[in-house]
Design a protein around this motif. Structure first.
Motif, short mmCIF file in Angstrom:
data_model
loop_
_atom_site.label_atom_id
_atom_site.label_comp_id
_atom_site.label_asym_id
_atom_site.label_seq_id
_atom_site.Cartn_x
_atom_site.Cartn_y
_atom_site.Cartn_z
N LEU A 1 0.83 -1.20 0.00
CA LEU A 1 0.00 0.00 0.00
C LEU A 1 0.86 1.25 0.00
O LEU A 1 1.93 1.28 0.60
CB LEU A 1 -0.87 0.04 1.25
N ALA A 2 0.35 2.28 -0.64
CA ALA A 2 0.93 3.61 -0.54
C ALA A 2 -0.24 4.59 -0.50
O ALA A 2 -1.25 4.39 -1.19
CB ALA A 2 1.86 3.93 -1.71
N PHE A 3 -0.11 5.62 0.32
CA PHE A 3 -1.22 6.55 0.54
C PHE A 3 -0.98 7.88 -0.16
O PHE A 3 0.12 8.43 -0.10
CB PHE A 3 -1.41 6.79 2.04
N VAL A 4 -2.04 8.40 -0.79
CA VAL A 4 -2.03 9.75 -1.34
C VAL A 4 -2.40 10.67 -0.19
O VAL A 4 -3.46 10.49 0.42
CB VAL A 4 -3.04 9.90 -2.50
N LEU A 5 -1.54 11.65 0.11
CA LEU A 5 -1.75 12.51 1.27
C LEU A 5 -2.08 13.94 0.84
O LEU A 5 -1.54 14.44 -0.15
CB LEU A 5 -0.50 12.51 2.15
N SER A 6 -2.91 14.58 1.60
CA SER A 6 -3.31 15.96 1.31
C SER A 6 -2.17 16.93 1.62
O SER A 6 -1.58 16.87 2.69
CB SER A 6 -4.53 16.35 2.15
N PRO A 7 -1.91 17.87 0.71
CA PRO A 7 -0.93 18.91 1.01
C PRO A 7 -1.56 20.07 1.79
O PRO A 7 -0.85 20.98 2.21
CB PRO A 7 -0.48 19.37 -0.38
N ALA B 1 -3.10 18.61 7.20
CA ALA B 1 -2.09 18.31 6.17
C ALA B 1 -1.57 16.91 6.41
O ALA B 1 -1.25 16.53 7.54
CB ALA B 1 -0.97 19.33 6.24
N GLY B 2 -1.50 16.13 5.35
CA GLY B 2 -1.03 14.76 5.47
C GLY B 2 -2.15 13.75 5.68
O GLY B 2 -1.87 12.55 5.79
N GLU B 3 -3.40 14.20 5.71
CA GLU B 3 -4.50 13.25 5.84
C GLU B 3 -4.61 12.46 4.54
O GLU B 3 -4.54 13.01 3.44
CB GLU B 3 -5.83 13.96 6.13
N ALA B 4 -4.77 11.15 4.64
CA ALA B 4 -4.86 10.29 3.46
C ALA B 4 -6.17 10.54 2.72
O ALA B 4 -7.23 10.67 3.34
CB ALA B 4 -4.76 8.82 3.87
N VAL B 5 -6.08 10.62 1.38
CA VAL B 5 -7.27 10.82 0.55
C VAL B 5 -7.51 9.64 -0.39
O VAL B 5 -8.59 9.50 -0.95
CB VAL B 5 -7.20 12.15 -0.24
N ALA B 6 -6.50 8.80 -0.58
CA ALA B 6 -6.63 7.60 -1.41
C ALA B 6 -5.51 6.65 -1.05
O ALA B 6 -4.49 7.05 -0.48
CB ALA B 6 -6.57 7.96 -2.90
N LEU C 1 -9.64 25.55 1.99
CA LEU C 1 -10.51 26.24 2.94
C LEU C 1 -9.63 26.85 4.03
O LEU C 1 -8.47 26.46 4.20
CB LEU C 1 -11.50 25.25 3.56
N ALA C 2 -10.20 27.77 4.77
CA ALA C 2 -9.45 28.40 5.86
C ALA C 2 -9.07 27.34 6.88
O ALA C 2 -9.89 26.51 7.27
CB ALA C 2 -10.29 29.49 6.51
N ALA C 3 -7.82 27.38 7.30
CA ALA C 3 -7.34 26.42 8.29
C ALA C 3 -7.20 27.11 9.64
O ALA C 3 -6.85 28.29 9.71
CB ALA C 3 -5.99 25.86 7.87
N VAL C 4 -7.49 26.40 10.69
CA VAL C 4 -7.33 26.92 12.03
C VAL C 4 -5.89 26.66 12.45
O VAL C 4 -5.44 25.52 12.46
CB VAL C 4 -8.31 26.25 13.02
N THR C 5 -5.16 27.72 12.76
CA THR C 5 -3.74 27.58 13.11
C THR C 5 -3.43 28.15 14.49
O THR C 5 -2.28 28.22 14.88
CB THR C 5 -2.86 28.29 12.08
N ASP C 6 -4.45 28.54 15.21
CA ASP C 6 -4.26 29.19 16.51
C ASP C 6 -5.17 28.51 17.53
O ASP C 6 -6.34 28.25 17.25
CB ASP C 6 -4.62 30.68 16.36
N ILE C 7 -4.65 28.22 18.70
CA ILE C 7 -5.42 27.52 19.73
C ILE C 7 -6.66 28.29 20.15
O ILE C 7 -7.70 27.71 20.44
CB ILE C 7 -4.53 27.16 20.95
N HIS C 8 -6.57 29.62 20.14
CA HIS C 8 -7.72 30.43 20.55
C HIS C 8 -8.85 30.31 19.53
O HIS C 8 -10.02 30.19 19.91
CB HIS C 8 -7.31 31.89 20.75
N GLU C 9 -8.51 30.32 18.26
CA GLU C 9 -9.53 30.16 17.23
C GLU C 9 -10.11 28.73 17.29
O GLU C 9 -11.30 28.54 17.13
CB GLU C 9 -8.92 30.41 15.84
N ALA C 10 -9.26 27.76 17.55
CA ALA C 10 -9.71 26.37 17.60
C ALA C 10 -10.69 26.13 18.74
O ALA C 10 -11.57 25.28 18.63
CB ALA C 10 -8.51 25.44 17.74
#
Length: 182
Positions: A41-47, A108-113, A137-146
């Protein structure tokens, strides 16, 4: 007060494995013979840290000699239940998530296939041929926003795990909400 309660810091520790490892007698999984007809197996990962998957084209990878199958999140969702950690701790919030992302990636790095092939090399060649189109999409990068209840959430949420002491609400980092990481 020292964090070393047993006085082991700075002391030699008897290790049973050192002798055979130093003599080259260690045995590792990669040293074991590969059984006949093993598939790899090899996984396609999200950038992207957060994106909608708009399309996945697996046709070129499927056309590669030695590739047995290419599975997407939707394919696997029809075959297997979402994965879950069942931990019995007070305050633990049970959560599940798809084995491979379906419709949306949340980190980032979540498998998609996943490419299934006759050799590891062919599987890795196959992932290069899978075409995935994303809508970032907008990514949450701050603990306060999360931790902000008003913040936008994923359309396919992965419920956060939280642990608290019995009888008290879950705590979030940082404990003082006015303090920001430096």
């Amino acid at each position: 007060m020292s964090g070393d309660q047993n006085g082991a810091v700075g002391q030699s520790v008897l290790r049973r494995e050192d002798e055979y490892l130093l003599r080259g007698q260690g045995r590792f999984v990669d040293d074991l013979p590969t059984p006949l007809n093993t598939l790899h197996l090899a996984f396609v990962l999200s950038p992207y840290a957060h994106a909608r998957i708009t399309s996945i084209d697996t046709s070129e990878a499927m056309a590669l000699d030695g590739v047995v199958d290419v599975l997407t999140g939707a394919d696997l969702a029809a075959m297997v239940k979402p994965i879950a950690a069942q931990i019995e701790l007070p305050g633990y919030s049970f959560n599940t998530r798809d084995v491979i992302a379906v419709d949306e990636v949340r980190f980032a790095g979540e498998a998609v296939a996943v490419v299934v092939a006759e050799s590891q090399y062919l599987a890795e060649d196959g992932i290069e041929l899978v075409e995935v189109d994303y809508e970032p999409l907008a990514a949450v990068t701050d603990i306060h926003e999360a931790t902000d209840p008003a913040a936008r959430r994923s359309t396919r949420p992965c419920r956060a795990t939280s642990i608290s002491r019995a009888g008290s609400p879950p705590t979030m980092w940082p404990p003082d909400s006015t303090r920001r990481p430096t």
